[in-house]
Write an enzyme that holds these catalytic residues in place. Structure first.
Site, PDB file in Angstrom:
ATOM      1  N   SER A  17       0.862  -1.184   0.000  1.00 13.87           N
ATOM      2  CA  SER A  17       0.000   0.000   0.000  1.00 13.87           C
ATOM      3  C   SER A  17       0.897   1.231   0.000  1.00 13.87           C
ATOM      4  O   SER A  17       2.121   1.120   0.028  1.00 13.87           O
ATOM      5  CB  SER A  17      -0.889   0.004   1.238  1.00 13.87           C
ATOM      6  OG  SER A  17      -0.101   0.334   2.364  1.00 13.87           O
ATOM      7  N   LYS A  18       0.248   2.379  -0.012  1.00 14.71           N
ATOM      8  CA  LYS A  18       0.996   3.642  -0.082  1.00 14.71           C
ATOM      9  C   LYS A  18       2.016   3.782   1.040  1.00 14.71           C
ATOM     10  O   LYS A  18       3.011   4.473   0.886  1.00 14.71           O
ATOM     11  CB  LYS A  18       0.027   4.817  -0.028  1.00 14.71           C
ATOM     12  CG  LYS A  18      -0.652   5.047  -1.350  1.00 14.71           C
ATOM     13  CD  LYS A  18      -1.367   6.388  -1.379  1.00 14.71           C
ATOM     14  CE  LYS A  18      -2.170   6.534  -2.653  1.00 14.71           C
ATOM     15  NZ  LYS A  18      -3.500   7.070  -2.421  1.00 14.71           N
ATOM     16  N   ARG A  19       1.736   3.128   2.168  1.00 14.00           N
ATOM     17  CA  ARG A  19       2.688   3.204   3.274  1.00 14.00           C
ATOM     18  C   ARG A  19       4.072   2.699   2.857  1.00 14.00           C
ATOM     19  O   ARG A  19       5.082   3.044   3.434  1.00 14.00           O
ATOM     20  CB  ARG A  19       2.213   2.341   4.455  1.00 14.00           C
ATOM     21  CG  ARG A  19       1.084   2.944   5.228  1.00 14.00           C
ATOM     22  CD  ARG A  19       0.695   2.049   6.382  1.00 14.00           C
ATOM     23  NE  ARG A  19       0.275   0.720   5.901  1.00 14.00           N
ATOM     24  CZ  ARG A  19       0.889  -0.409   6.196  1.00 14.00           C
ATOM     25  NH1 ARG A  19       1.953  -0.401   6.946  1.00 14.00           N
ATOM     26  NH2 ARG A  19       0.435  -1.546   5.722  1.00 14.00           N
TER      27      ARG A  19
END
Ligand code: GLU
Length: 473
Positions: free
Chosen positions: A247-249
């Site tokens: 994910s964007k993390r």
């Protein structure tokens, strides 16, 4: 003989083309190209709230950048647009009516309020809500507002074979009379996907394994509609370094973000295919090698971990392998984005060649080689360290040598640098470094003779003069 392979990619246009989606698209595309089959692109835009035209454009942009062309779509002659589910509502309605007529689906007139109440009650009793079959046996009255529900057949379990995961069984007790068409005529995902896969004659459904739980009901829908069940390949999700879903993390997850960061599409394709698929221990594949070797039999059942450093390594390897002229052409948009108009500059291929071994991405290439096309931007640390008063005699020696030479070449420069070093009993590095800082503004660059030759005599002299003024100041 087996029927020709027909595969599809069916993104929901709720955001950009995610790395995971791109990999799904890519594996389908490769299989179609490997087998000489067809690759269909279908936009699943039935979630009106979350679907946007921008997302459609972004997905198509990402697909085109990766070189994933699709073979069919509405329209005659091509180029074919993708299919859009919202343009096919009549078809879903027709198939749903067919199921209703055959007793395999029914109209449900329950209101949202009624269902919400039942759901609430289930929650209070700590049990999972399952539609209790209220309208199963009511006569069909199309004039009443209704949804269409699938009539779950009486069975114990549903089993299907997955090319990646093997046999998968789901107990029927976890399934229910699902809504397949909403009151407004828009199909729910499971039904829309099955009707499309049937009418598009898809015989292998390869998608992310987040859909593996939908497959049992889809298998029942194929059977209810009287069509053969396709083969399935559920591809493990891509994970981040901490083993949670990417994910964007974990950094950029959009395919086009990698384009903007200066990755070559070949490298992104290469990396994404290798993530969870192998062919011996080969790491670098051209597109045609991938087409030649790809098969679902070597797609791993465990999730691949996205490793940005390895992707950079693959990109760098790809950059080294391109002919310099090609790399120069590919770098033009990146120079432009950095405010440098270098198209037609005769030095560009030579500059690119000088940096080809050093640059990790096209953006890195532009950053590193910026000083050949723009005034020197002096790094204050490099200036402090290398352009003090001690540097002045060295720079003067090199300056005078260059100025006294009519035609510069590597041999002449080598002799000049050695002479200046010997005259002052210095190592060569002690001479090269101030000159490098003077010419490029920093301490890292290709070989110093190459730098002088790429800049040319006049520009080199001017830059050394400017540095001499800094030494004096
Ligand atoms: N529209 C679904 C998604 O984007 C695709 C599901 C499928 O491939 O069947 O996740």
């Amino acid at each position: 003989m087996n029927a020709p392979v027909r595969v599809r990619f069916a993104p929901s246009p709720t955001g950009y083309l995610h790395i995971g989606g791109a990999r799904t698209a890519l594996l389908n595309w490769l299989w179609a190209r490997h087998t000489g089959g067809k690759f269909v692109l279908r936009i699943e835009d039935t979630d009106r709230e979350r679907s946007t035209d921008e997302a459609v454009a972004a997905i198509l942009d990402g697909m085109r950048w990766l070189g994933l062309d699709w073979d069919e779509g509405p329209g005659v002659g091509g180029p074919f647009g993708p299919y859009f589910q919202m343009q096919r509502l009549d078809l879903y309605r027709e198939y749903a009516e067919r199921l209703v007529r055959g007793g395999k689906a029914f109209a449900c007139y329950c209101t949202k309020e009624e269902l919400d109440l039942q759901r609430e009650q289930a929650r209070a009793e700590k049990r999972q809500f399952i539609y209790p079959g209220t309208c199963r046996d009511l006569p069909y009255d199309p004039s009443r507002r209704h949804v269409i529900r699938f009539r779950l057949p009486k069975l114990e379990e549903v089993t299907f074979t997955d090319l990646v995961k093997g046999a998968i069984t789901r107990p029927a007790s976890t399934l229910q009379d699902e809504v397949i068409v909403r009151a407004d005529g828009v199909p729910l995902y499971n039904f829309g996907a099955v009707v499309d896969d049937v009418t598009m004659e898809i015989n292998l459904v390869a998608r992310g394994d987040d859909h593996v739980n939908n497959t049992a009901i889809q298998v029942l829908l194929y059977e209810a509609l009287g069509y053969p069940v396709p083969a399935f390949a559920h591809l493990p999700m891509i994970l981040g370094a901490d083993k949670t879903r990417l994910s964007k993390r974990h950094g950029a997850t959009s395919v086009t973000a990698y384009r903007d960061m200066g990755f070559l599409p070949e490298a992104v394709v290469n990396y994404l295919v290798r993530l969870g698929w192998s062919h011996g221990d080969q790491e670098i594949f051209t597109g045609s090698e991938l087409v030649e070797h790809f098969g679902f039999d070597h797609v791993g059942a465990t999730a691949g971990v996205f490793n940005p450093e390895k992707m950079v390594w693959v990109n760098q390897t790809w950059m080294k392998s391109l002919p310099p002229a090609e790399l120069a052409a590919r770098s033009l948009p990146y120079y432009r984005a950095a405010g440098l108009e270098v198209e037609g500059d005769p030095r560009l291929p030579e500059v690119v060649r000088a940096f080809q071994e050093r640059a990790k991405t096209l953006v890195d290439l532009v950053t590193q080689s910026r000083c050949f096309f723009a005034p020197v931007e002096m790094d204050p640390k490099a200036r402090e360290k290398f352009l003090g008063p001690d540097a002045a005699p060295i720079l003067l020696g090199i300056r005078d040598g260059i100025s006294a030479t009519a035609t510069l070449d590597a041999g002449v420069l080598e002799k000049l640098f050695h002479d200046v070093a010997a005259a002052r009993s210095l190592g060569l590095g002690k001479v090269a470094q101030p000159v490098r800082v003077a010419l490029t503004g920093g301490t890292a660059s290709p070989g110093i003779y190459d730098v002088v030759l790429l800049l040319g005599r006049e520009e080199s002299l001017q830059r050394i003069d400017a540095a001499l003024r800094l030494c004096a100041g």
